[in-house]
Enzyme design. Structure first.
Site, short mmCIF file in Angstrom:
data_model
loop_
_atom_site.label_atom_id
_atom_site.label_comp_id
_atom_site.label_asym_id
_atom_site.label_seq_id
_atom_site.Cartn_x
_atom_site.Cartn_y
_atom_site.Cartn_z
N HIS A 1 0.82 -1.22 0.00
CA HIS A 1 0.00 0.00 0.00
C HIS A 1 0.85 1.26 0.00
CE1 HIS A 1 -3.94 -1.78 0.35
NE2 HIS A 1 -3.42 -2.65 1.17
N ASP B 1 -0.50 -4.63 6.11
CA ASP B 1 -1.51 -5.56 5.59
C ASP B 1 -1.30 -5.80 4.10
OD1 ASP B 1 -2.16 -2.88 5.11
OD2 ASP B 1 -4.23 -3.39 4.67
N GLU B 2 -1.82 -6.91 3.67
CA GLU B 2 -1.94 -7.24 2.25
C GLU B 2 -0.64 -7.02 1.47
OE1 GLU B 2 -6.60 -6.44 1.40
OE2 GLU B 2 -5.25 -4.77 1.10
N VAL B 3 0.45 -7.62 1.94
CA VAL B 3 1.69 -7.50 1.18
C VAL B 3 1.71 -8.60 0.13
CG1 VAL B 3 4.18 -7.43 1.33
CG2 VAL B 3 2.80 -6.65 3.24
#
Lengths: 502, 734
Positions: free
Chosen positions: A236, A296-298
């Site tokens: 992100h 988050d969400e790597v």
């Protein structure tokens, strides 16, 4: 917590609050926060009620039927900034002889003033009235937050102010400011100004200057709200890469750099040098002890494609487990954060990948199966906040607040010590499909349901009581200038504000 | 002597007028003159969800085709930007030319092929590669004209001196409309931005004026058969609109305003363009429901403005329903008094309605009210006795509930005729919407009197009773029409047609459930049809949905005779919206439907429409309308190189509102000033004019002739009236 102005149990006698005789009085320690609050609530109580039908003649009210003052006694000296450990409890008593508000800390006094202002209502004969009431109140959870995302769509400062007002009306005490993301970088950095010049949607109109940030923090401070900023890494972070050119991982396809960039490159030392000075800046600019580090969400795809990273993995002996690489990054980042005496909040992904966290860290749960995750996180001795059930960006037809309201945050098998580690929750409004035109009406009053769940005792579950109170509370917000949408089906508010085009 | 007395008074009045005028300025200048709105009791909770009772309110969800709630709790689904499927990407695109403003630049928007996971949202920003909303393509019209030829030769537009020339028939509304599009284009607060005006290379001529030729005489109100076609030519330094009727000229001006865009220096530009345009459908409507939640007049007018910008031409006003009766009836005042949510604040007076009709008229929009009977009438029952059918329980006892209008009483038809007589004198359009949807038969069937009525008339099917009711109602509408200049026409919901009620040939049937097959049935019966099934905007779901409204699949696969299929309507039922959130919920989703209703049948490519509708959204935002988000993360370009809030942006309004907190104190200051001025008058009169004036008055009163006495009385009366008038003027000015 949304006060019941008309509950028959509490009605003994009512007293009248008159504009020209009523005053707030401080009888304990005082500070700017208290005086500002007096000013604010005086206006909320008296200016936001205007006599609707001017023809009615008001009769003289004898002194015995008048409430002359609210005495506010803050027992301890004021703290400058609200913190996770702040004391928000208060006792409020409205009797015929006068009203008193006692709170150990200034923050409790703010919550008490809010309750007091909610108790006042407009009687049918044209007076502002308050029922005789005894309240002893304290929050169930210490962390009651709202996440606003200013990266997917920019929100002007005025809209953030309005939200902070609404948060104060709902006794929410954390503004989780998801300030930057892939899509844009509106934070105008003190030390790296090119980040917003190259990363913001528009470097002139769509940025938060240092002045804006400190204005928001000040506005929040006066309302007892903490501002916890989120700078999400290593994923992100696309919008960071325009200015800090060495920061992001280059993605490869067919053995060549393909023009795309992935998450932050964790293998080079320049990354950590940059992060060290940037976190230093953030720890100085944002006054709260906690900084949200994201995590988050790597996506590992880009890392997998990059030959330098493959070499690094070999060197470190990570094998093909890229979560170890993420661990390596997070561990170093947490070290930096710790060095600058700042606490960290991370999304649950970090602990799912098995990173060792400092005991001071707070873990935010956002994925499904949240109760199992809560059990897991608290079992490892870390504190947790919950946001999975309260993703307010997911909309649907009809009444939604009920499901937010009914959700019981602590519902797993665990020891009391474990349960005590669940310190709160957050309602999240991701901004893919909201911007300044509809963020307020989408958030309120749905977030009010979350607010009551996080403040009031576990036993408060009566939907009938809640639905009539949330309806009144929604109208109260509308009257105070918040564009809150209807909570329940057809109906009306006696006073309907409107702000719109021309 | 009398003369000098009068002169003194006049001089005083002049001074006072001066003071008052400035006092008013002073008072309103202190705070934004936001006169506080009426407000009242804090307890609203008790009276909500009125009219939710079993028999009538079968369920509003009947209107649902399928409410889709796609709330997958999976953030990764849409926040993950790394799996870019099948993109043959080149290196990062050069920063210039800017595709936002330079239509000649190559289209930089690249779409993902995989529409399942990314859909329309997937596009690259030209600076960093990311999933985000399509880039707005400024200067492109919405809805797309029937014939639209544009070049990349652009001309500057002088925002200061742009003027209107009218040849042919001159209609007064043209000038008002022109002023409004100018304000929408250039903003109200243009003077605050930098307005240096220079010629940039590549442009030669400057556009100074728009000339309009209207061929036919102006008509006062828009009507169903109005001609909205127009030709628009922008060439070198002139722009010309030619239209048959004034309504076409309005549509042409709207298109003209949409062709203008700003470059990055803030200059206004327009490209050379030739447009020949006409609507595909005659009836392009928006339904607003003011019964479930009351909508303030300002909100309705905002929506009329948005409709004009989207070339919608019918405001279908669902004014009353089960929940409340906000229409002010002068013939049956009890209907309003007992049926409205609040008789003082939640009512549309005749003046309000007149104002709304006028605001609609100057934008070429028809206002068609809907008075839905016999169902959806619960709120009528408070103010009109014996109107509704009492429902009976299993044991033959009245159970306290009420159903639809009682069709057996003659008195009810007299009532309805008188009510519609009034309604059709207040509303000016030829058509009125009579509703007729969702009539629950169970209450009628339970009622012994209706059973008796059926046996007496030898009717076995309860639907026949509805048939009789509708027949009687339609008869009185036709009768009322005989006394109207424009006659009377009616629109009904599709159930009336389905129940085989005989309808007049000019009746319009509105289809709201089922697909185009229902439209076909109506057309085959020789009646006109409008379609709404596609566009129920109250059903919301997560994510982007405008493309659904744009495609309108229910219609696409069927070829329909478009001489009888005359249009469609976007419906916003107000169960869960009110003033606070309705505008961003309707717009820009309704814009998608607007293009379907206006543009050519062949215009169906959502991908091509996407940058244009984004631009349209930004344009509506700039004109001050609160419109929501279409397709994901993004922003509207602002080419002001200054950190100022755009004047028309709604944030400015919020600022005003924050200041508006103090509005009541500004009124008090004003009152104080007025009182001081009055005291001032009295003191001056007494002190300065004491000797002469009082002695004159005494003299006249004691010894004057009758004529002189009369003159004195007249002078005193008229001067005091004049002072009163001055105060009133100052008050209104304030």
């Amino acid at each position: 917590m949304l006060s019941m102005a008309s509950s028959p149990l509490l009605v003994v006698v009512t007293v009248v609050v008159l504009r020209n005789t009523f005053q707030f009085r401080a009888s304990g320690s005082t500070c700017d926060i208290l005086y500002e609050a007096f000013d604010r609530y005086y206006r909320i109580v008296f200016d936001k009620f205007t006599v609707r039908r001017g023809k009615k003649r008001l009769q003289f009210v004898p002194a015995a039927k008048r409430l002359s003052s609210l005495d506010v006694a803050v027992q301890n000296p004021c703290e400058r900034y609200p913190s996770l450990e702040m004391d928000e409890s208060y006792d409020l008593s409205v009797s015929q002889s006068g009203a008193t508000l006692t709170a150990p800390a200034i923050w409790g006094a703010l919550r008490g003033l809010e309750t007091f202002s909610q108790l006042i209502y407009f009687s049918s004969d044209g007076y502002l009235q308050i029922n005789l009431t005894e309240i002893s109140d304290q929050p169930r959870f210490r962390w009651r937050g709202i996440l606003l995302d200013t990266s997917r769509h920019f929100l002007p400062k005025e809209i953030i102010y309005q939200n902070l007002d609404a948060m104060a009306f709902n006794k929410i005490n954390v503004f989780h400011w998801h300030i930057v993301d892939d899509n844009s970088f509106p934070y105008q950095s003190r030390d790296f100004p090119e980040m917003s010049i190259k990363g913001a949607y528009d470097p002139y109109t769509h940025v938060y200057t240092q002045g804006d940030v400190s204005d928001v923090i000040e506005y929040a401070r006066l309302r007892g709200i903490r501002v916890t900023a989120e700078f999400d890494t290593p994923g992100h972070s696309q919008s960071w890469g325009n200015a800090i050119t060495y920061l992001l991982t280059k993605c490869y396809s067919g053995g060549h750099f393909n023009g795309n960039y992935g998450p932050i490159d964790p293998t080079v030392s320049t990354t950590y040098q940059f992060l060290d000075s940037f976190i230093k800046e953030l720890s100085e600019v944002f006054k709260d002890h906690y900084l949200h580090l994201g995590g988050d969400e790597v996506s590992f795809d880009c890392w997998k494609s990059n030959p330098n990273i493959t070499d690094f993995m070999k060197k470190m002996g990570f094998g093909s487990d890229y979560s170890k690489l993420e661990n390596h990054y997070m561990a170093k980042l947490l070290e930096i954060v710790d060095r600058h005496k700042t606490g960290a909040v991370v999304w649950q992904d970090v602990i799912d990948n098995g990173v060792q966290l400092h005991p001071d860290t707070v873990v935010e749960i956002w994925r499904d199966k949240e109760q199992a995750e809560l059990a897991k996180v608290t079992a490892s001795g870390l504190r947790a906040i919950l946001s999975s059930p309260w993703y307010l960006d997911y909309i649907g037809y009809g009444e939604q607040w009920e499901s937010y309201y009914k959700y019981e945050p602590i519902n797993f098998n665990g020891t009391d010590a474990q349960k005590a580690l669940v310190i709160g929750g957050e309602a999240c409004l991701w901004a893919e499909y909201v911007d300044s035109t509809n963020v307020i009406s989408r958030l309120w009053p749905r977030a009010s349901a979350v607010a009551e769940r996080l403040w009031s005792p576990k036993t408060v579950t009566d939907m009938n009581s809640a639905s009539s109170r949330i309806e009144e509370h929604r109208c109260r917000m509308v009257r105070r200038g918040i564009n809150a949408e209807p909570a329940i089906g057809p109906g009306f508010c006696p006073y309907e504000a409107y702000s719109g085009g021309e | 002597m009398l003369l000098s007395f009068e002169c003194d008074i006049l001089r005083f009045i002049a001074i006072i007028w001066f003071i008052l005028k400035h006092a008013a300025c002073f008072a309103s200048g202190l705070h934004s003159s936001n006169i506080s709105l009426p407000l009242g009791q804090s307890q609203a909770a008790g009276s909500r969800v009125r009219g939710r009772y079993d028999s009538v309110n079968k369920d509003n969800d009947l209107r649902v085709s399928s409410p889709s709630v796609n709330a997958h709790n999976n953030r990764a689904d849409f926040r993950n930007v790394y799996h870019a499927p099948n993109v043959t990407s080149t290196t990062v695109l050069p920063p210039t030319p800017n595709p936002l403003v330079d239509p000649s630049a190559k289209e930089q928007v690249m779409w993902f092929d995989d529409s399942l996971t990314y859909g329309l949202n997937a596009t690259y920003d030209y600076r960093f590669k990311l999933r985000r909303a399509p880039l707005p393509r400024m200067g492109s019209p919405w809805p797309l004209p029937q014939s639209y030829v544009t070049s990349n030769i652009s001309h500057l537009v002088n925002s200061k001196s742009l003027s209107l020339t009218v040849t042919g028939h001159s209609c007064p509304i043209l000038h008002g409309y022109f002023e409004r599009i100018k304000r929408n284009m250039f903003g109200k607060c243009e003077q605050s931005g930098e307005t240096e005006f220079y010629q940039s290379p590549g442009t030669d001529a400057v556009l100074h004026s728009l000339s309009i030729t209207v061929l036919k005489k102006c008509s006062r109100y828009p009507y169903l058969e109005m001609d909205e076609s127009y030709d628009l030519v922008v060439k070198s330094s002139s722009a010309t609109i030619i239209s048959k009727e004034v309504w076409g000229a309005l549509r042409g001006m709207e298109t003209f305003s949409q062709l203008i865009y700003q470059d990055r220096n803030g200059q206004y530009l327009i490209n050379e363009t030739v447009i020949q345009d006409f609507p595909r459908f005659k009836h392009r409507g928006l339904l607003l429901d003011t019964s479930r939640h009351y909508l303030r007049k300002e909100v309705i007018i905002d929506n009329l403005e948005a409709m004009a910008q989207n070339k919608l031409n019918v405001f279908h006003w669902h004014i009353v329903d089960d929940q409340s009766f906000p229409y002010e009836s002068k013939v049956f005042p009890l209907l309003t008094k007992l049926g409205a949510y609040d008789t003082q604040t939640h009512v549309y007076t005749h003046e309000d309605i007149e104002e709304i009709i006028e605001e609609a008229r100057v934008r070429g929009i028809r206002v068609i009210p809907e008075f839905d009977t016999p169902g959806h009438t619960f709120s009528w029952g408070y103010g009109q006795r014996h109107l509704l059918t009492p429902c009976y329980d299993y044991y033959g006892k009245p159970n306290g509930k009420y159903g639809p209008v009682n069709p057996t009483l003659k008195k009810n038809y007299r009532f309805l005729k008188a009510l519609f007589q009034e309604v059709m004198s207040v509303f000016k359009d030829q058509y009125i919407h009579l509703g007729g949807d969702e009539v629950p038969f169970d209450c009628w069937l339970s009622n012994p009197f209706i059973k008796k009525f059926m046996s007496r008339n030898k009717v076995t099917d309860i639907r026949k009773v509805l048939n009789l009711y509708e027949r009687e109602l339609l008869k009185s509408i036709v009768e009322i029409g005989r006394n109207r200049k424009m006659g009377s026409g009616y629109i009904v919901w599709q159930e009336v047609f389905d129940n085989e009620v005989k309808l007049n040939p000019d009746a319009i049937v509105q289809v709201w459930s089922g697909d185009a097959y229902n439209v076909e049935r109506v057309i085959n019966a020789g009646l006109k049809a409008i379609f709404s099934t596609c566009w129920y905007l109250d059903y919301i779901s997560y994510g982007q949905d405008w493309d659904k409204y744009y495609r309108c699949d229910q219609l696409s696969y069927r070829k329909l005779n478009e001489s009888l299929f005359i249009g469609g309507e976007v419906c916003m039922w107000a169960e869960f919206v009110d003033n606070e959130g309705i505008t961003p919920r309707i717009w820009p989703r309704a814009s998608a439907a607007a293009e379907r209703l206006w543009s050519n049948q062949r215009v169906t490519n959502v991908h091509k429409a996407a940058p244009r509708i984004e631009a349209h959204r930004c344009r509506m935002l700039k004109s001050g309308l609160k419109v929501g988000v279409l397709s994901g993360p993004g922003y509207c370009p602002e080419y002001k190189h200054k950190r100022t809030m755009p004047c028309n942006d709604q944030t400015a309004n919020n600022k005003e509102r924050l200041n508006g907190m103090q509005s009541s104190s500004s009124i008090i200051i004003f009152l104080i000033i007025v009182i001081i001025v009055l005291l001032f008058i009295i003191i001056l009169t007494v002190v300065l004019a004491q000797k002469r004036v009082i002695s004159t008055i005494v003299h006249v009163v004691i010894g004057g002739t009758v004529q002189r006495k009369l003159i004195l009385v007249f002078v005193l009366f008229s001067s005091s009236w004049f002072i009163w008038w001055l105060i009133r003027q100052a008050w209104i000015y304030h």
